[in-house]
Design a protein around this motif. Structure first.
Motif, mmCIF file in Angstrom:
data_model
loop_
_atom_site.group_PDB
_atom_site.id
_atom_site.type_symbol
_atom_site.label_atom_id
_atom_site.label_comp_id
_atom_site.label_asym_id
_atom_site.label_seq_id
_atom_site.Cartn_x
_atom_site.Cartn_y
_atom_site.Cartn_z
ATOM 1 N N ALA A 55 0.852 -1.187 0.000
ATOM 2 C CA ALA A 55 0.000 0.000 0.000
ATOM 3 C C ALA A 55 0.892 1.243 0.000
ATOM 4 O O ALA A 55 2.121 1.149 0.116
ATOM 5 N N PHE A 56 0.262 2.417 -0.120
ATOM 6 C CA PHE A 56 1.035 3.652 -0.199
ATOM 7 C C PHE A 56 0.468 4.730 0.710
ATOM 8 O O PHE A 56 -0.757 4.842 0.889
ATOM 9 N N LEU A 57 1.385 5.518 1.249
ATOM 10 C CA LEU A 57 1.054 6.694 2.035
ATOM 11 C C LEU A 57 1.794 7.869 1.409
ATOM 12 O O LEU A 57 2.974 7.746 1.083
ATOM 13 N N MET A 58 1.113 8.982 1.208
ATOM 14 C CA MET A 58 1.756 10.134 0.556
ATOM 15 C C MET A 58 1.531 11.400 1.362
ATOM 16 O O MET A 58 0.425 11.674 1.824
ATOM 17 N N ILE A 59 2.593 12.171 1.526
ATOM 18 C CA ILE A 59 2.486 13.475 2.178
ATOM 19 C C ILE A 59 3.010 14.541 1.222
ATOM 20 O O ILE A 59 3.959 14.313 0.474
ATOM 21 N N HIS A 60 2.359 15.692 1.232
ATOM 22 C CA HIS A 60 2.819 16.805 0.394
ATOM 23 C C HIS A 60 2.315 18.118 0.971
ATOM 24 O O HIS A 60 1.516 18.146 1.914
ATOM 25 N N ASP A 61 2.781 19.214 0.387
ATOM 26 C CA ASP A 61 2.350 20.531 0.834
ATOM 27 C C ASP A 61 0.896 20.771 0.464
ATOM 28 O O ASP A 61 0.442 20.340 -0.604
ATOM 29 N N PRO A 62 0.155 21.474 1.309
ATOM 30 C CA PRO A 62 -1.222 21.818 0.947
ATOM 31 C C PRO A 62 -1.230 22.810 -0.205
ATOM 32 O O PRO A 62 -0.277 23.576 -0.400
ATOM 33 N N SER A 63 -2.294 22.789 -0.981
ATOM 34 C CA SER A 63 -2.422 23.713 -2.098
ATOM 35 C C SER A 63 -3.825 24.282 -2.111
ATOM 36 O O SER A 63 -4.745 23.742 -1.497
ATOM 37 N N ASP A 99 2.886 1.584 12.422
ATOM 38 C CA ASP A 99 3.374 0.732 13.497
ATOM 39 C C ASP A 99 3.562 -0.723 13.081
ATOM 40 O O ASP A 99 4.319 -1.450 13.708
ATOM 41 N N ARG A 100 2.862 -1.134 12.011
ATOM 42 C CA ARG A 100 2.923 -2.549 11.648
ATOM 43 C C ARG A 100 2.632 -2.725 10.178
ATOM 44 O O ARG A 100 1.836 -1.978 9.593
ATOM 45 N N ILE A 101 3.267 -3.726 9.563
ATOM 46 C CA ILE A 101 3.043 -4.058 8.158
ATOM 47 C C ILE A 101 2.181 -5.308 8.087
ATOM 48 O O ILE A 101 2.424 -6.284 8.804
ATOM 49 N N ALA A 102 1.164 -5.278 7.208
ATOM 50 C CA ALA A 102 0.286 -6.422 7.005
ATOM 51 C C ALA A 102 0.581 -7.067 5.651
ATOM 52 O O ALA A 102 1.370 -6.561 4.853
ATOM 53 N N ALA A 103 -0.065 -8.200 5.389
ATOM 54 C CA ALA A 103 0.114 -8.910 4.122
ATOM 55 C C ALA A 103 -0.338 -8.030 2.962
ATOM 56 O O ALA A 103 -1.213 -7.180 3.108
ATOM 57 N N PRO A 104 0.230 -8.218 1.781
ATOM 58 C CA PRO A 104 -0.090 -7.349 0.634
ATOM 59 C C PRO A 104 -1.505 -7.558 0.117
ATOM 60 O O PRO A 104 -2.119 -8.599 0.331
ATOM 61 N N VAL A 105 -2.008 -6.539 -0.574
ATOM 62 C CA VAL A 105 -3.288 -6.619 -1.279
ATOM 63 C C VAL A 105 -3.017 -6.377 -2.761
ATOM 64 O O VAL A 105 -1.970 -5.870 -3.143
ATOM 65 N N THR A 106 -3.972 -6.765 -3.593
ATOM 66 C CA THR A 106 -3.900 -6.425 -5.005
ATOM 67 C C THR A 106 -4.459 -5.030 -5.167
ATOM 68 O O THR A 106 -5.635 -4.784 -4.913
ATOM 69 N N LEU A 107 -3.600 -4.078 -5.544
ATOM 70 C CA LEU A 107 -3.991 -2.685 -5.552
ATOM 71 C C LEU A 107 -4.830 -2.339 -6.765
ATOM 72 O O LEU A 107 -4.568 -2.792 -7.872
#
Length: 327
Positions: free
Chosen positions: A101-109, A170-178
């Motif tokens: 999975a993915f987590l993204m951080i960026h500047d507000p616009s 805090d923890r990694i789980a098994a992968p999913v099909t994205l």
């Protein structure tokens, strides 16, 4: 009305799903906060996220409400938690993320149309919003503010291992099909595999903990690997259904009125704070008028002034009259 979130009671607590763009369909965080506040004190919450982000003001209000909630909050990132959704994720006491999975951080616009002063006001507002976001990311990760600020400025996408290494989860789980049915290509650094996967179904891993019920209103559905028991109760069941519908309609109407007032005043960035404070429309109008009075420059009649002629209604009159009948 279609919504970007679902809140439902379970025998062991409550499940909150945000599987769409935050603030979409004209539904603001006001309704979300009302439903969250209706949960019994101390209710454990499983918050499941698969969202490209959305309104940062709504996200800040949701984050603050979750942090105030007395029960344990476990966040599951079921696909992506990008932009404003990643900030909401930081409210979790435990944050779990499939390894792909993915987590993204960026500047507000934001968008603004007007004078140079309007532009400067928006820039100042965005700087303040970024400061709030940085504080939330720092609180979870323990990283220094300048490091978080740099990651945001670069629009940083993190897989689960990256997020774990940086302290965001805090923890990694098994992968999913994205397959996030969102327009992630609009982000400049979206991972190619996520862009390519933007059309198919999401298939969760063969574990109970990563297999919520399908969400009928979301852009993406998760099909459980094994049946999930029906909730023992629901916040929408029985007599509570009509009451909840009335409350939700009222808070949505109020939120729209507040947002429209702030937009008309050229101060859309203030809407989130007014909603979080549950300010009345009269209080919002008064605050906007007071702010305008402090920032209006002196107009000297000896000089011709650009803009509409004397027949145009004064800005303050427009704000003072707007939504009077609705308030």
């Amino acid at each position: 009305m279609k919504s970007w979130y679902t809140i439902r009671a379970r025998a062991s607590g409550a499940e909150v799903l945000i599987y769409d763009e935050i603030g979409a369909y004209g539904v603001t965080a006001k309704g979300f906060l009302a439903e969250l506040g209706a949960l019994p004190e101390g209710t454990p919450v499983d918050l499941r996220l698969n969202s490209p982000g959305g309104s940062v003001f709504d996200a800040v209000a949701i984050y603050n409400a979750l942090k105030r909630h007395a029960g344990e909050i476990t966040v599951w990132i079921d696909g992506i938690a990008a932009s404003a959704a990643s900030y909401i994720a930081m409210a979790g006491d435990q944050i779990v993320m499939p390894e792909n999975a993915f987590l993204m951080i960026h500047d507000p616009s934001g968008l603004v149309m007007g004078t140079a002063e309007d532009m400067r006001t928006m820039a100042e507002a965005l700087d303040k919003v970024k400061g709030s976001l940085v504080t939330g990311y720092v609180a979870k990760s323990g990283k220094p503010e300048d490091e978080i600020a740099a990651l945001m400025a670069a629009e940083t996408w993190l897989d689960a291992q990256d997020a774990l290494d940086l302290g965001f989860i805090d923890r990694i789980a098994a992968p999913v099909t994205l397959a996030a049915a969102f327009d992630v290509a609009r982000f400049r650094n979206a991972p190619p595999e996520l862009v390519e996967a933007a059309a198919g179904p999401v298939e969760p891993a063969e574990t109970a903990e990563t297999a919520p019920e399908g969400v009928a209103d979301g852009n993406t559905q998760l099909t459980p690997a094994s049946p999930v028991p029906e909730p023992a109760s629901s916040v929408a069941d029985g007599n509570a259904s009509s009451d909840a519908a009335v409350v939700r309609a009222e808070v949505i109407a109020h939120a729209r009125a507040v947002i429209d007032l702030c937009r008309l005043a050229g101060q859309p960035q203030r809407a989130g704070r007014f909603l979080e404070e549950d300010a009345s429309l009269d209080a919002v109008r008064a605050a906007l008028l007071a702010a305008r009075a402090q920032t209006d420059p002196e107009i000297f009649p000896a000089h011709a002034q650009p803009g509409p002629g004397p027949s145009a209604r004064p800005w303050g009159d427009v704000i003072a009259r707007t939504f009077r009948q609705k308030g």
